[in-house]
Design a protein around this motif. Structure first.
Motif, mmCIF file in Angstrom:
data_model
loop_
_atom_site.group_PDB
_atom_site.id
_atom_site.type_symbol
_atom_site.label_atom_id
_atom_site.label_comp_id
_atom_site.label_asym_id
_atom_site.label_seq_id
_atom_site.Cartn_x
_atom_site.Cartn_y
_atom_site.Cartn_z
ATOM 1 N N ARG A 1 27.024 0.835 84.966
ATOM 2 C CA ARG A 1 28.364 1.387 85.177
ATOM 3 C C ARG A 1 28.300 2.757 85.846
ATOM 4 O O ARG A 1 29.109 3.068 86.727
ATOM 5 C CB ARG A 1 29.100 1.469 83.843
ATOM 6 C CG ARG A 1 29.549 0.108 83.329
ATOM 7 C CD ARG A 1 30.225 0.224 81.967
ATOM 8 N NE ARG A 1 31.344 1.156 81.984
ATOM 9 C CZ ARG A 1 32.546 0.868 82.469
ATOM 10 N NH1 ARG A 1 32.786 -0.333 82.995
ATOM 11 N NH2 ARG A 1 33.513 1.761 82.432
ATOM 12 N N LEU B 1 41.141 3.235 87.947
ATOM 13 C CA LEU B 1 40.293 2.813 86.847
ATOM 14 C C LEU B 1 41.032 1.844 85.943
ATOM 15 O O LEU B 1 42.262 1.849 85.874
ATOM 16 C CB LEU B 1 39.822 4.031 86.044
ATOM 17 C CG LEU B 1 39.012 5.068 86.836
ATOM 18 C CD1 LEU B 1 38.491 6.149 85.907
ATOM 19 C CD2 LEU B 1 37.868 4.413 87.591
ATOM 20 N N ASP C 1 37.486 3.537 80.918
ATOM 21 C CA ASP C 1 36.861 3.943 82.169
ATOM 22 C C ASP C 1 37.021 5.444 82.408
ATOM 23 O O ASP C 1 36.110 6.115 82.907
ATOM 24 C CB ASP C 1 37.456 3.172 83.341
ATOM 25 C CG ASP C 1 36.980 1.731 83.399
ATOM 26 O OD1 ASP C 1 35.974 1.417 82.737
ATOM 27 O OD2 ASP C 1 37.604 0.925 84.105
#
Length: 464
Positions: free
Chosen positions: A230, A262, A267
């Protein structure tokens, strides 16, 4: 069925328990940079307060200058510029995946078998110099090649999967906890001095990752849970090379960020945490932290409690400051858009800041230790009899580090400006919506410049 709040509380407790357990096991704090930094920095020729105000003022002035760029077609043209590039093809991706597995295997083997410690050990140099310093920088300076290189993904694709349903209500919060845990392990364990410990942690991460992919499947695991995948994916949005619509394209640095929304607050928290952890890694190597830590421990607080308290409180404060900034921007913009949505849109503008500070924090170690890496790689199991001497960097290098920090912040201001003009039909709304985010950027500029300008001080209570 377990409720969402209860499930999140369980994940938080598990992460905290893991951190506390590792803290107790580690015993003392040991930032990896202590074993790798050999460069010294000359003191500033101007008062620190003037230097910091100047840096913060540069970011503030850049916001004012960007506010004069009101031509939407020009802003859209800058971020819409693209050029198609040749696809490396299946053979190139296969070679990259084999290379990733080979590097992982060699690192584990050397880490467990080679008795040399510190910068005489190839495993330590590969992890901290070639990978953490060099490769991570390539993901935001060039492009995210991790999907092809990722050795954990290559191994996971060769294993069967139970394909258990992933609890979507948990979102990507496990990756936030995983990122915090990874950096905490890096800070509290002497991984730059003990190659066997480093190999043990790397093997543990490998088994945990493969176990997760077997349960939930590789796609979902690397998309929602794995912190490395990520982090590199977010950094890749900043890079000039990227894959869009299945094709490799060249774009301007940060060109993909203004159009990035996002998925949720998970996130957002991940991006803010990515920005925070590098700051913390540098902060614990300053004289100010040494004074605070020694004074606190002097009144009876355990050393790791001091480090852990600052770590968790700092992460929460960074996140709360950003959320407050988006609420401030919403109030001044007088928009119907929610503060949460604005947080999801403006958070990508923080990525250039995180990248700039990462570059400033690690560039010196990479340049100093690159010759050592080459020498040790030539004979990985027969290192020099004495540790390599780390040559200092020239005096002008400190200016290069500071420039990396400032350039990251200036790019962040422009990305926030372009995002605002993509969001709001009114030019005045677009400018006002950036008030909060710009204030946070100015504050972070001054903090990161101060850390970079401070002479390196070995973190107190470091492992011997």
């Amino acid at each position: 069925m377990v409720s969402v709040p209860r499930l999140r509380r369980r994940i938080t407790r598990l992460a905290l328990a893991s951190v506390l357990g590792l803290s107790t096991w580690a015993g003392v704090a040991a930032a990896h940079s202590g074993g790798l930094r050999g460069a010294t920095r000359d003191p500033l020729a101007v008062p620190t307060w003037l230097f910091l105000l100047t840096g913060g003022g540069v970011v503030g002035v850049s916001f004012l200058l960007a506010s004069f760029v009101t031509d939407r077609r020009f802003v859209a043209a800058v971020h819409g510029w693209r050029r198609h590039l040749p696809d490396p093809g299946r053979a190139g991706r296969t070679l990259a995946s084999l290379l990733g597995v080979a590097v992982l295997a060699v690192t584990l083997a050397v880490g467990f078998l080679d008795r040399a410690a510190g910068v005489r050990n190839l495993a330590i140099l590969v992890v901290w110099v070639a990978w953490w310093g060099g490769y991570v920088a390539s993901t935001y300076l060039l492009g995210d090649s991790w999907p092809a290189l990722n050795p954990f993904r290559t191994l996971a694709d060769a294993l069967p999967s139970l394909d258990r349903p992933y609890p979507d209500r948990v979102g990507a919060w496990p990756s936030v906890a995983g990122l915090l845990l990874l950096v905490w392990v890096e800070v509290t364990m002497p991984l730059a001095d003990d190659p066997r410990l480093l190999a043990t942690v790397l093997a543990g991460y490998t088994f945990a990752t493969l176990g997760g992919t077997v349960v939930f499947g590789p796609d979902r695991w690397f998309e929602r849970v794995d912190p490395l995948a990520r982090a590199f994916r977010f950094y890749g949005r900043l890079a000039p090379l990227g894959v869009e619509d299945g094709r490799l394209r060249l774009r301007l640095p940060g060109g993909a960020l203004p159009e990035t929304t996002l998925g949720g607050l998970d996130d957002v928290a991940f991006v803010v945490t990515l920005l925070f952890v590098t700051t913390y890694d540098g902060f614990v190597a300053t004289g100010a932290w040494t004074s605070v830590a020694r004074a606190t421990v002097g009144v009876g607080v355990p050393p790791l409690a001091v480090y852990l308290g600052a770590y968790l409180v700092g992460a929460v404060l960074f996140y709360l400051a950003y959320r407050a900034a988006t609420r401030l921007g919403r109030r001044h913009a007088e928009t119907y858009l929610s503060a949460t949505y604005l947080a999801r849109r403006f958070a990508p503008s923080l990525l250039p800041i995180a990248a700039g500070y990462h570059l400033a924090h690690n560039l010196g170690s990479v340049l100093v230790l690159a010759p050592t890496l080459a020498a040790v790689a030539a004979a990985p199991l027969s290192p020099p009899a004495s540790p390599p001497q780390l040559a200092g960097l020239p005096s002008w290098f400190g200016g290069l580090e500071l420039a990396a920090v400032l350039l990251g912040h200036l790019l962040a201001v422009w990305v926030a400006h372009a995002t605002a003009y993509d969001l709001f039909p009114s030019r005045l709304q677009a400018v006002r919506s950036q008030y909060g985010v710009t204030a946070v950027m100015v504050g972070y500029t001054m903090l990161s410049l101060w850390i970079v300008a401070e002479p390196y001080v070995a973190p107190p209570f470091i492992a011997s």
